[in-house]
Design a protein around this motif. Structure first.
Motif, PDB file in Angstrom:
ATOM      1  N   ALA A  37       0.834  -1.197   0.000  1.00  0.00           N
ATOM      2  CA  ALA A  37       0.000   0.000   0.000  1.00  0.00           C
ATOM      3  C   ALA A  37       0.876   1.258   0.000  1.00  0.00           C
ATOM      4  CB  ALA A  37      -0.907  -0.002   1.229  1.00  0.00           C
ATOM      5  N   GLU A  38       0.405   2.298  -0.666  1.00  0.00           N
ATOM      6  CA  GLU A  38       1.140   3.554  -0.717  1.00  0.00           C
ATOM      7  C   GLU A  38       1.106   4.234   0.644  1.00  0.00           C
ATOM      8  OE1 GLU A  38       0.966   7.853  -3.072  1.00  0.00           O
ATOM      9  OE2 GLU A  38      -0.320   6.171  -3.675  1.00  0.00           O
ATOM     10  N   SER A  39       2.228   4.748   1.074  1.00  0.00           N
ATOM     11  CA  SER A  39       2.298   5.433   2.363  1.00  0.00           C
ATOM     12  C   SER A  39       1.791   6.867   2.225  1.00  0.00           C
ATOM     13  CB  SER A  39       3.739   5.457   2.886  1.00  0.00           C
ATOM     14  OG  SER A  39       4.214   4.152   3.104  1.00  0.00           O
ATOM     15  N   PRO A  40       1.105   7.384   3.242  1.00  0.00           N
ATOM     16  CA  PRO A  40       0.644   8.775   3.204  1.00  0.00           C
ATOM     17  C   PRO A  40       1.824   9.724   3.043  1.00  0.00           C
ATOM     18  CG  PRO A  40      -0.422   7.568   4.980  1.00  0.00           C
ATOM     19  CD  PRO A  40       0.667   6.679   4.463  1.00  0.00           C
ATOM     20  N   PRO A  41       1.680  10.774   2.254  1.00  0.00           N
ATOM     21  CA  PRO A  41       2.780  11.711   2.009  1.00  0.00           C
ATOM     22  C   PRO A  41       3.349  12.346   3.274  1.00  0.00           C
ATOM     23  CG  PRO A  41       1.000  12.073   0.459  1.00  0.00           C
ATOM     24  CD  PRO A  41       0.487  11.112   1.476  1.00  0.00           C
ATOM     25  N   PRO A 181      -7.893   9.896  12.201  1.00  0.00           N
ATOM     26  CA  PRO A 181      -8.661   9.871  13.449  1.00  0.00           C
ATOM     27  C   PRO A 181      -7.810   9.940  14.719  1.00  0.00           C
ATOM     28  CG  PRO A 181      -9.603   8.322  11.902  1.00  0.00           C
ATOM     29  CD  PRO A 181      -8.299   8.784  11.303  1.00  0.00           C
ATOM     30  N   ASP A 182      -6.525   9.648  14.601  1.00  0.00           N
ATOM     31  CA  ASP A 182      -5.619   9.760  15.746  1.00  0.00           C
ATOM     32  C   ASP A 182      -4.929  11.116  15.792  1.00  0.00           C
ATOM     33  OD1 ASP A 182      -6.093   7.139  16.723  1.00  0.00           O
ATOM     34  OD2 ASP A 182      -4.702   6.321  15.244  1.00  0.00           O
ATOM     35  N   GLY A 183      -5.284  11.984  14.860  1.00  0.00           N
ATOM     36  CA  GLY A 183      -4.684  13.316  14.830  1.00  0.00           C
ATOM     37  C   GLY A 183      -3.333  13.364  14.157  1.00  0.00           C
ATOM     38  N   LYS A 184      -2.997  12.336  13.384  1.00  0.00           N
ATOM     39  CA  LYS A 184      -1.708  12.295  12.694  1.00  0.00           C
ATOM     40  C   LYS A 184      -1.866  12.812  11.261  1.00  0.00           C
ATOM     41  CE  LYS A 184      -0.083   8.363  15.420  1.00  0.00           C
ATOM     42  NZ  LYS A 184       0.372   6.953  15.384  1.00  0.00           N
ATOM     43  N   PRO A 185      -0.845  13.494  10.733  1.00  0.00           N
ATOM     44  CA  PRO A 185      -0.945  14.047   9.382  1.00  0.00           C
ATOM     45  C   PRO A 185      -0.907  12.970   8.302  1.00  0.00           C
ATOM     46  CG  PRO A 185       1.283  14.323  10.222  1.00  0.00           C
ATOM     47  CD  PRO A 185       0.458  13.790  11.365  1.00  0.00           C
ATOM     48  N   ILE A 186      -1.756  13.147   7.301  1.00  0.00           N
ATOM     49  CA  ILE A 186      -1.847  12.194   6.196  1.00  0.00           C
ATOM     50  C   ILE A 186      -1.391  12.811   4.878  1.00  0.00           C
ATOM     51  CG2 ILE A 186      -3.414  10.783   4.804  1.00  0.00           C
ATOM     52  CD1 ILE A 186      -2.856   9.665   7.587  1.00  0.00           C
ATOM     53  N   TRP A 205      -7.585   8.587   0.736  1.00  0.00           N
ATOM     54  CA  TRP A 205      -7.056   8.327   2.071  1.00  0.00           C
ATOM     55  C   TRP A 205      -8.091   8.048   3.157  1.00  0.00           C
ATOM     56  CZ3 TRP A 205      -2.307   7.130   1.509  1.00  0.00           C
ATOM     57  CH2 TRP A 205      -1.505   7.792   0.571  1.00  0.00           C
ATOM     58  N   VAL A 206      -9.248   8.670   3.082  1.00  0.00           N
ATOM     59  CA  VAL A 206     -10.232   8.505   4.159  1.00  0.00           C
ATOM     60  C   VAL A 206     -10.838   7.114   4.102  1.00  0.00           C
ATOM     61  CG1 VAL A 206     -12.401   9.347   5.142  1.00  0.00           C
ATOM     62  CG2 VAL A 206     -10.747  10.973   4.203  1.00  0.00           C
TER      63      VAL A 206
END
Length: 207
Positions: A37-41, A181-186, A205-206
């Motif tokens: 899977a592609e990792s969030p930027p 949902p954990d407040g981490k940047p995507i 992403w969502v």
């Protein structure tokens, strides 16, 4: 990557593709046939953190209040003559399209506008401004100290700009952050492109 590097990598890619195809044909577990899977930027970036602000009704709003929900966060100001209205318009246009196509996922997303000009952006002013774009857009303000905490947490930037006949301008960063949902940047939503581009990034992403 240069052409020579691509030339030498192509046999390796062909070999890897063949191995994956053989694994699938042999009925190995599905996970063995899937691509990574592609990792969030923005994965791992130090963006986001606790803040305490107030909404249009003067109610205290904390970052942790959104725990468990996806969030879109944009910093701007209501007296902005061009950039903020254009960015927020595309942001919410994209969100509306995403909502139409993925209502269940959109219900888990909270769009947030945080002013960087609390001296003029009172709760009432911010509330009226955000309502013009969407009832789903939450406008937040506070004291300068409270706003500065949020700005620092999100690695945003602002400073008072030049004076104008109508008051003054504000120089600031123009980024719409998508937070999980954990407040981490995507990711950073492409508000500088189009609503369609924003909707596509949200759909990507969502979950």
């Amino acid at each position: 990557m240069n052409r020579h590097a691509m030339h030498y990598l192509s046999p390796l890619r062909s070999c890897r593709a063949a191995v994956i195809a053989l694994a699938c044909a042999a009925a190995l577990p599905l996970t063995a046939c899937q691509q990574p899977a592609e990792s969030p930027p923005l994965e791992g970036a130090q963006i986001g953190g606790p803040f305490t602000l107030i909404d249009k009704a003067g109610k205290t709003v904390r970052w942790d209040d959104f725990k468990g929900r996806w969030r879109i966060v944009y910093f701007g100001y209501t007296f902005c003559p061009d950039a903020c209205p254009m960015d927020v318009q595309q942001m919410m246009r994209g969100f509306r399209k995403f909502e139409q196509e993925h209502a269940d996922k959109a219900a888990k997303v909270q769009p947030i506008f945080i002013t960087i000009d609390p001296a003029r952006d009172t709760p009432a002013v911010v509330g009226q401004w955000t309502a013009a774009f969407s009832p789903r857009l939450l406008g937040l303000t506070g004291t300068k100290q409270q706003v500065d905490v949020a700005v620092k947490a999100f690695a945003a930037y602002y400073r008072r700009g030049e004076d104008t006949p109508g008051g003054y301008l504000m120089d600031h960063s123009r980024i719409a952050y998508l937070m999980d949902p954990d407040g981490k940047p995507i990711a950073m939503l492409p508000v500088d492109q189009s609503g369609d581009a924003v909707a596509a990034e949200l759909a990507k992403w969502v979950r």
